[in-house]
Write a protein that holds these residues in place. Structure first.
Motif, mmCIF file in Angstrom:
data_model
loop_
_atom_site.group_PDB
_atom_site.id
_atom_site.type_symbol
_atom_site.label_atom_id
_atom_site.label_comp_id
_atom_site.label_asym_id
_atom_site.label_seq_id
_atom_site.Cartn_x
_atom_site.Cartn_y
_atom_site.Cartn_z
ATOM 1 N N VAL A 95 -4.054 -1.161 0.009
ATOM 2 C CA VAL A 95 -3.877 0.124 0.693
ATOM 3 C C VAL A 95 -2.957 0.988 -0.162
ATOM 4 N N PRO A 96 -3.484 2.021 -0.839
ATOM 5 C CA PRO A 96 -2.631 2.899 -1.642
ATOM 6 C C PRO A 96 -1.992 3.972 -0.764
ATOM 7 N N PRO A 97 -0.967 4.622 -1.254
ATOM 8 C CA PRO A 97 -0.358 5.716 -0.473
ATOM 9 C C PRO A 97 -1.334 6.849 -0.191
ATOM 10 N N ALA A 98 -2.276 7.093 -1.121
ATOM 11 C CA ALA A 98 -3.273 8.149 -0.950
ATOM 12 C C ALA A 98 -4.473 7.815 -1.822
ATOM 13 N N GLY A 99 -5.599 8.430 -1.499
ATOM 14 C CA GLY A 99 -6.808 8.180 -2.261
ATOM 15 C C GLY A 99 -6.904 8.980 -3.538
ATOM 16 N N ASP A 100 -5.982 9.928 -3.741
ATOM 17 C CA ASP A 100 -5.983 10.740 -4.956
ATOM 18 C C ASP A 100 -5.387 9.955 -6.111
ATOM 19 N N ALA A 101 -5.323 10.625 -7.274
ATOM 20 C CA ALA A 101 -4.696 10.011 -8.440
ATOM 21 C C ALA A 101 -3.233 9.706 -8.124
ATOM 22 N N PRO A 102 -2.693 8.600 -8.648
ATOM 23 C CA PRO A 102 -1.302 8.233 -8.344
ATOM 24 C C PRO A 102 -0.324 9.336 -8.692
ATOM 25 N N GLY A 103 0.641 9.529 -7.795
ATOM 26 C CA GLY A 103 1.679 10.530 -8.012
ATOM 27 C C GLY A 103 3.001 9.982 -7.520
ATOM 28 N N ILE A 104 3.495 10.528 -6.403
ATOM 29 C CA ILE A 104 4.728 10.049 -5.787
ATOM 30 C C ILE A 104 4.411 9.636 -4.364
ATOM 31 N N GLY A 105 4.724 8.400 -4.010
ATOM 32 C CA GLY A 105 4.492 7.975 -2.637
ATOM 33 C C GLY A 105 4.530 6.470 -2.483
ATOM 34 N N TYR A 106 4.521 6.046 -1.243
ATOM 35 C CA TYR A 106 4.468 4.613 -0.929
ATOM 36 C C TYR A 106 3.896 4.453 0.463
ATOM 37 N N VAL A 107 3.338 3.278 0.717
ATOM 38 C CA VAL A 107 2.907 2.879 2.052
ATOM 39 C C VAL A 107 3.458 1.477 2.270
ATOM 40 N N GLU A 108 3.993 1.230 3.467
ATOM 41 C CA GLU A 108 4.647 -0.057 3.679
ATOM 42 C C GLU A 108 4.390 -0.603 5.082
ATOM 43 N N PHE A 109 4.466 -1.922 5.155
ATOM 44 C CA PHE A 109 4.326 -2.634 6.425
ATOM 45 C C PHE A 109 5.479 -2.273 7.344
ATOM 46 N N ALA A 110 5.141 -2.034 8.650
ATOM 47 C CA ALA A 110 6.177 -1.676 9.622
ATOM 48 C C ALA A 110 6.165 -2.579 10.855
ATOM 49 N N GLY A 111 5.192 -3.492 10.963
ATOM 50 C CA GLY A 111 5.173 -4.393 12.110
ATOM 51 C C GLY A 111 3.781 -4.920 12.409
ATOM 52 N N TRP A 112 3.742 -6.061 13.123
ATOM 53 C CA TRP A 112 2.472 -6.637 13.578
ATOM 54 C C TRP A 112 2.291 -6.370 15.064
ATOM 55 N N VAL A 113 1.080 -6.027 15.448
ATOM 56 C CA VAL A 113 0.755 -5.847 16.858
ATOM 57 C C VAL A 113 0.201 -7.181 17.381
ATOM 58 N N PRO A 114 0.754 -7.721 18.493
ATOM 59 C CA PRO A 114 0.259 -9.001 19.016
ATOM 60 C C PRO A 114 -1.259 -8.970 19.222
ATOM 61 N N GLY A 115 -1.892 -10.106 18.938
ATOM 62 C CA GLY A 115 -3.345 -10.213 19.047
ATOM 63 C C GLY A 115 -3.999 -10.417 17.700
ATOM 64 N N GLY A 116 -3.249 -10.102 16.628
ATOM 65 C CA GLY A 116 -3.747 -10.373 15.285
ATOM 66 C C GLY A 116 -4.813 -9.422 14.790
ATOM 67 N N ARG A 117 -5.012 -8.311 15.457
ATOM 68 C CA ARG A 117 -6.073 -7.386 15.022
ATOM 69 C C ARG A 117 -5.546 -6.069 14.464
ATOM 70 N N LYS A 118 -4.260 -5.796 14.638
ATOM 71 C CA LYS A 118 -3.724 -4.525 14.181
ATOM 72 C C LYS A 118 -2.356 -4.732 13.530
#
Length: 496
Positions: A417-440
């Protein structure tokens, strides 16, 4: 009578001796140089004769320096050394300059007036050059170089953001004028456009001379601009350059600065130290100290005194720091399911990521994938069911991805999962938690694309990693608000 003659001869001898001594000691004075004039009006015509109907030799621009050789009616007869052309120019379109030491103070007063006048950069640089020629060496301090650099920097920014052909022509002409004074500009291609940058010679002189805190800060900020780093710079050169940038910023006496300017220095330092952290981990050195310094500088920014014009720089600094924050984080506790990440060396420069559990060790991992990016192993987070794990991987400076390992049937796979679908620039995407049930799962994302900054908090579908819901605040999503990871909330920079 004889006595009177002796007296007259003695007087004549004394006069001759004095004249001879004067002739022996005094070198004949060089003829006075012709006066200098500086053009103050753009598109002033240099004509072949002192009349409006005469042929135009060349177009003159603000800041052009001319040698005055005579006067005819309301025209000055001049010679343009830069273009090697002679002609006549209206006296009202130029100003005569005196380059005598006693007139240097007047030239500096004009420089002070023009240094913050948009559009008058070439004229101001012309006056600054005249001051540096006229002033005695002991009277030249950091002020003149600070003003010269400030005007050159502003002209470079104008050249990078021109909007019309008329502006393009004027800016191009002004760049040629200042080049005649030795002011060097560099043109870099970045993101499909040309970035013009001043080479910073005047600012280097400010850093070397005794100067006040604000002069030092302006010089350091100009010398350490991220957008003026050549994209073709090699990683080794970039690491050396970033070390120099950090040293320049360290030499700014921050306690003497107004708060808004201190914020700018802190934001720039945070960006530089985050780059150093990434470069150190790529060289197999410890990045912890550099990353901790980047976090410290970002945390020191006083949001109450942050100028509106600095918000973009603040967000960019935060994204750069956010991309490397794991370098300063401790290793987490082991997963209850035993799902974990180990690494091994692959091809030169590669790191191979191995997904392991209690039954599958490094020699027979559940899954393996190699990358040239920086792998932040302490970011690994497994869900309670042991069917998925997230990992932060940073392939580029200021660009961090989230890798999601998940089980599909009896097999394991990884999606990036990249920060954006465009060419790399400045950004990040990070894990913030699991939703019970294992699907989200929950994710936070900050990125600048197309010149626009975006920060979102998202609920992702684990099977497809498509975004189910998103909001610009975590409290706006009930699922996100309820299931966000406490460790993420306590350490992320996205909630600044």
């Amino acid at each position: 009578m004889k006595a009177k003659g002796i007296v007259l001869l003695a007087g004549l001898f004394s006069l001759v001796r004095a004249h001879a001594a004067e002739s022996a000691t005094n070198v004949p004075a060089a003829p006075a140089p012709n006066p200098t004039a500086i053009v103050v009006i753009d598109q002033s015509a240099l004509r072949s004769a002192p009349r409006e109907s005469a042929q135009q030799q060349v177009m003159l621009w603000q800041g052009d320096s001319l040698e005055v050789r005579g006067r005819r009616m309301d025209y000055l007869q001049v010679y343009d050394h830069r273009r090697e052309r002679a002609g006549y120019v209206r006296a009202s379109q130029v100003r005569l300059l005196s380059l005598q030491p006693q007139d240097a103070a007047g030239l500096l007063a004009v420089v002070r007036f023009l240094r913050d006048t948009p559009g008058a950069e070439a004229l101001g640089i012309g006056y600054a050059a005249a001051f540096l020629r006229a002033a005695p060496g002991q009277d030249i301090d950091a002020e003149a170089f600070d003003a010269l650099g400030t005007m050159a920097e502003r002209l470079a920014r104008r050249a990078s953001s021109t909007r019309s052909k008329a502006n393009d022509a004027a800016v191009a002409a002004h760049l040629e004028v200042v080049a005649g004074y030795g002011v060097a500009m560099r043109s870099l291609e970045r993101d499909g456009r040309v970035q013009v940058c001043y080479d910073g010679d005047a600012f280097r002189r400010v850093m070397a001379l005794p100067a006040d805190a604000e002069q030092k800060a302006r010089a350091a900020l100009a010398l350490t601009r991220e957008e003026c780093i050549d994209p073709a710079t090699t990683p080794f050169e970039r690491a050396s350059l970033d070390g120099w940038r950090a040293d320049v910023l360290e030499r700014v006496p921050r306690t003497e600065l107004p708060e808004y300017l201190r914020n700018r220095v802190r934001m720039r330092a945070a960006s530089v130290w985050s780059s150093l952290a990434f470069e150190r981990v790529r060289r197999a050195e410890s990045p912890a100290e550099a990353a901790a310094r980047a976090l410290q500088e970002l945390a020191g920014v006083n949001r109450q005194e942050l100028a509106e014009d600095d918000m973009a720089a603040y967000n960019d600094a935060a994204m750069r720091v956010g991309a490397v924050r794991w370098a300063a984080e401790p290793a987490p506790a082991k997963s209850a399911t035993g799902l974990a990440i180990t690494t091994a060396a692959g091809q030169p420069g590669e790191t191979c990521i191995r997904l392991v559990d209690a039954k599958h060790g490094g020699k027979a991992p559940l899954f393996q994938r190699c990358t040239y990016g920086a792998v932040w192993t302490n970011s690994a987070r497994a869900n309670g069911a042991g069917t998925a794990l997230t990992l932060a991987v940073q392939p580029l400076d200021a660009w961090r991805e989230m890798w999601v390992f998940h089980r599909v049937g009896d097999d394991w796979n990884v999606d990036v999962v990249p920060p954006a679908g465009d060419a790399p620039g400045i950004g990040y995407v990070e894990f913030a938690g699991w939703v019970p049930g294992g699907r989200k799962l929950l994710a936070a994302r900050e990125v600048r694309t197309g010149g626009r900054f975006s920060r979102t908090f998202e609920v992702l579908d684990l099977a497809t990693l498509a975004i189910d819901k998103r909001a610009d605040k975590p409290d706006s999503l009930s699922t996100f608000y309820r299931w966000q990871d406490p460790l993420w909330r306590g350490r992320t920079v996205s909630l600044r």
